[in-house]
Write a protein that holds these residues in place. Structure first.
Motif, short mmCIF file in Angstrom:
data_model
loop_
_atom_site.label_atom_id
_atom_site.label_comp_id
_atom_site.label_asym_id
_atom_site.label_seq_id
_atom_site.Cartn_x
_atom_site.Cartn_y
_atom_site.Cartn_z
N GLN A 174 75.15 87.82 58.47
CA GLN A 174 74.71 88.85 59.40
C GLN A 174 75.83 89.26 60.34
OE1 GLN A 174 71.86 90.14 59.02
NE2 GLN A 174 70.30 88.61 58.47
N LYS A 175 75.71 90.49 60.82
CA LYS A 175 76.64 90.97 61.84
C LYS A 175 75.92 90.92 63.18
CE LYS A 175 80.06 94.22 60.33
NZ LYS A 175 80.80 93.07 59.91
N VAL A 176 76.62 90.48 64.21
CA VAL A 176 76.07 90.60 65.55
C VAL A 176 77.10 91.30 66.42
CG1 VAL A 176 74.69 88.48 65.32
CG2 VAL A 176 76.91 88.39 66.42
N CYS A 177 76.61 91.89 67.53
CA CYS A 177 77.52 92.55 68.45
C CYS A 177 77.64 91.71 69.70
CB CYS A 177 76.99 93.95 68.80
SG CYS A 177 78.03 94.80 70.00
N MET A 178 78.87 91.38 70.07
CA MET A 178 79.08 90.64 71.31
C MET A 178 79.65 91.62 72.34
SD MET A 178 81.12 87.17 72.19
CE MET A 178 82.82 87.62 72.21
N ILE A 179 78.94 91.77 73.44
CA ILE A 179 79.42 92.65 74.50
C ILE A 179 79.88 91.76 75.65
CG2 ILE A 179 78.82 94.54 76.06
CD1 ILE A 179 76.58 95.29 74.10
N SER A 180 81.19 91.72 75.87
CA SER A 180 81.72 90.93 76.98
C SER A 180 81.79 91.81 78.21
CB SER A 180 83.13 90.43 76.66
OG SER A 180 83.07 89.56 75.56
N VAL A 181 81.18 91.34 79.28
CA VAL A 181 81.11 92.14 80.51
C VAL A 181 81.93 91.44 81.59
CG1 VAL A 181 79.55 93.15 82.21
CG2 VAL A 181 78.78 92.85 79.83
N GLU A 182 82.87 92.19 82.16
CA GLU A 182 83.65 91.63 83.28
C GLU A 182 82.90 91.89 84.58
OE1 GLU A 182 87.56 93.38 83.64
OE2 GLU A 182 87.63 93.59 81.46
N PRO A 183 83.14 91.05 85.59
CA PRO A 183 82.54 91.35 86.88
C PRO A 183 83.14 92.66 87.42
CG PRO A 183 83.85 89.32 86.96
CD PRO A 183 83.92 89.81 85.56
N SER A 184 82.31 93.52 87.95
CA SER A 184 82.80 94.81 88.44
C SER A 184 83.43 94.63 89.83
CB SER A 184 81.64 95.79 88.52
OG SER A 184 82.03 96.92 89.26
N PRO A 185 84.52 95.36 90.11
CA PRO A 185 85.14 95.25 91.44
C PRO A 185 84.32 95.97 92.51
CG PRO A 185 86.33 96.80 90.05
CD PRO A 185 85.27 96.20 89.18
N GLU A 186 83.30 96.70 92.10
CA GLU A 186 82.47 97.41 93.08
C GLU A 186 81.03 97.46 92.56
OE1 GLU A 186 84.62 101.03 92.85
OE2 GLU A 186 83.60 101.65 91.03
N PRO A 187 80.07 97.72 93.46
CA PRO A 187 78.68 97.73 93.03
C PRO A 187 78.43 98.80 91.96
CG PRO A 187 78.84 97.79 95.42
CD PRO A 187 80.22 97.97 94.90
N VAL A 188 77.58 98.45 90.98
CA VAL A 188 77.24 99.40 89.92
C VAL A 188 75.75 99.73 90.04
CG1 VAL A 188 77.03 99.70 87.43
CG2 VAL A 188 79.01 98.49 88.38
N PHE A 189 75.43 101.02 90.10
CA PHE A 189 74.03 101.45 90.21
C PHE A 189 73.57 102.02 88.88
CE2 PHE A 189 75.85 101.44 94.40
CZ PHE A 189 74.88 100.77 95.14
N LEU A 190 72.30 101.80 88.61
CA LEU A 190 71.76 102.26 87.34
C LEU A 190 70.90 103.49 87.57
CD1 LEU A 190 70.74 100.11 84.47
CD2 LEU A 190 68.95 101.59 85.29
N ALA A 191 71.21 104.56 86.86
CA ALA A 191 70.46 105.81 87.04
C ALA A 191 69.14 105.74 86.29
CB ALA A 191 71.29 106.99 86.51
N MET A 192 68.05 105.93 87.03
CA MET A 192 66.72 105.93 86.41
C MET A 192 66.02 107.20 86.84
SD MET A 192 64.79 102.35 86.51
CE MET A 192 65.25 101.04 85.44
N GLY A 193 65.93 108.17 85.97
CA GLY A 193 65.36 109.44 86.37
C GLY A 193 66.20 110.02 87.49
N ASN A 194 65.56 110.30 88.64
CA ASN A 194 66.29 110.91 89.74
C ASN A 194 66.79 109.90 90.75
OD1 ASN A 194 65.92 113.49 88.74
ND2 ASN A 194 63.86 113.61 89.64
N SER A 195 66.49 108.61 90.54
CA SER A 195 66.90 107.64 91.55
C SER A 195 67.89 106.64 90.97
CB SER A 195 65.68 106.91 92.10
OG SER A 195 65.12 106.11 91.08
N TYR A 196 68.44 105.81 91.84
CA TYR A 196 69.38 104.78 91.41
C TYR A 196 68.80 103.41 91.76
CZ TYR A 196 72.89 108.24 90.42
OH TYR A 196 73.57 109.29 89.87
N GLU A 197 69.01 102.46 90.87
CA GLU A 197 68.51 101.11 91.11
C GLU A 197 69.69 100.14 91.07
OE1 GLU A 197 65.41 100.44 91.72
OE2 GLU A 197 64.23 102.08 90.87
N PHE A 198 69.48 98.98 91.73
CA PHE A 198 70.54 97.98 91.77
C PHE A 198 70.04 96.67 91.15
CE2 PHE A 198 73.19 94.69 93.73
CZ PHE A 198 74.45 95.23 93.54
N PHE A 199 70.76 96.19 90.14
CA PHE A 199 70.35 94.97 89.44
C PHE A 199 71.43 93.89 89.54
CE2 PHE A 199 67.86 98.28 87.48
CZ PHE A 199 66.62 97.70 87.32
#
Lengths: 312, 134
Positions: free
Chosen positions: A251-276
């Protein structure tokens, strides 16, 4: 259960019709601490391949000395690749011609069936080739080891990127969940997201996701992933997100390596932004006040992220 | 299935002999490990069970008089009594072999058998017999 390569140095199958060659090669490998087995013909070799797991197969081409034209080794090479594409194959022969070398090293589906081609007189080089083959395997098994660890603060499994296996449809919710997990890791200490692996560590592969795409392969998958990042987080965040594809068994799997971001990242949900934020082995949504507090603590000096526990 | 193949340890300080004897035994289907010294052999014996140990009498080519192999054989017999021992020797010194093959008061002896290095053709048969015998 998946087999993540036991502690032994590696297991090797030697196929040659000549007993002297077999015992010499076996002895050499044995003395290096490898687990070895041998077969004198195609049928025996395939029996062993089906019964046991091997990291490397060393094949002679002419598996019948009485027949000048015999090229069973090349046939066997393809048969082994069909059964277990992860076995590294080394061809060892006394009678190489250009055509044979070309067949052994000609890429099929992007990779050559044999890793190397050497003459029997170069037996000293054999150990070098074997080490090379095993090193290749060890990078692959990074994913394998991650799967054995199970989910934790730095590691999350998802069965698929976009195809809902229960409902049998392409799901927006799943894609959003992937974006949320990545956002949580960016805002915390980074981590790895494995796609194609269920919560309990079963390897499901990416075939369903592939089939749901216009371009039904890893390329198409990567484009879909970038699309998700663009929609939810902003495409510039890709600089901290590194997808790669690895084979685990068939099987093939996808590994997504995520680095810590140097600044806050907001997630766009419709018209608003959320923080996770990822906390423990789950991702939490913070309200505005909690997000402000978190930001102050996590990115001291305004915005500079202070690396703490990532990359241990 | 894998575990039913008898496990053999070959102990010889000379690499050519280790690899030749080891290679031969793997080729007929045994699980084989090799060790170049008493210490290395004991390390392996501590971590896994071997059905049979094939060991060189001398174990130190620089010392003509070395009988380190016999000392090791004695230690193996004491600590792992179910492990069979076959002595390999490059020079059939009868005195040493007699010692290895001599039976004690209880009718047991140190080695199940011995084999001369010049007769590797007989090796597989000698090993088979030793493993069969109880």
């Amino acid at each position: 259960m998946i087999d993540c390569h036991p502690k032994s140095k590696g297991s090797i199958l030697v196929v040659d019709d000549l007993p002297d060659v077999r015992t010499t090669v076996l002895g050499l490998l044995l003395d290096e601490g490898y687990k070895v087995r041998s077969a004198s013909n195609r049928a025996n070799a395939l029996e062993l391949i089906e019964a046991e797991r091997f990291d490397v197969a060393i094949l002679d081409i002419r598996l019948d000395e009485t027949d000048e034209e015999n090229q069973d080794g090349l046939l066997l090479m393809h048969e082994i690749r069909e059964r277990d594409p992860n076995i590294a194959i080394l061809i060892m022969t006394a009678y190489a011609d250009v055509k044979m070398v070309r067949e052994a090293l000609q890429p099929v589906n992007g990779s050559a069936p044999a890793l190397g081609f050497l003459e029997k007189t170069e037996i000293v080089d054999l150990l070098k080739y074997v080490e090379l083959a095993l090193n290749n395997r060890q990078t692959k098994s990074v994913v394998c080891n991650l799967i054995t660890q199970g989910e934790n603060e730095h590691l999350e499994f998802k069965s698929s990127l976009r195809w809902d296996l229960n409902l049998g449809v392409v799901s927006k919710v799943l894609q959003q969940e992937v974006a949320i997990t990545i956002a949580g890791m960016l805002n915390a200490n980074g981590g790895n997201l494995l796609i194609g692996v269920s919560d309990d560590g079963t390897v499901l592969g990416l075939e369903h996701d592939f089939q749901s795409l216009r371009k039904k392969n890893a390329d198409g998958f990567q484009l879909a992933l970038i699309d998700i990042i663009r929609n939810y987080l902003g495409v510039e965040k890709m600089t901290h997100i590194h997808p790669s594809f690895e084979d685990v068994g068939n099987q093939k799997v996808c590994m997504i390596s995520v680095e810590p971001s140097p600044e806050p990242v907001f997630l766009a949900m419709g018209n608003s932004y959320e923080f996770f934020v990822r906390v423990g082995n789950a991702t939490h949504r913070l309200d505005v006040r909690a997000a402000m507090d978190y930001r102050r603590m996590h990115w001291k000096n305004g915005g500079d992220y202070v690396q703490n526990s990532f990359g241990r | 299935m894998n575990n039913q193949r008898p496990k053999i340890l070959v102990v010889d300080d000379l690499v050519d002999w280790r690899t030749t004897l080891g290679g031969l035994l793997v080729d007929v289907g045994y699980q084989v490990a090799v060790a170049e010294s008493s210490a290395a052999a004991l390390d392996l014996l501590k971590t896994e069970h071997f059905d049979l140990v094939l060991l060189d009498v001398r174990l130190d080519e620089t010392d003509e008089e070395s009988t380190e192999g016999l000392t090791l054989a004695g230690e193996i017999k004491d600590r792992w009594p179910s492990t069979k021992i076959i002595i390999i020797t490059g020079y059939g010194t009868s005195e040493i072999l007699n010692k290895a093959m001599e039976t004690d008061a209880e009718g047991r002896r140190l080695a199940a058998n011995y084999i001369e290095k010049t007769k590797t053709g007989e090796l597989v048969q000698v090993v088979r017999d030793a493993l069969k015998k109880e």
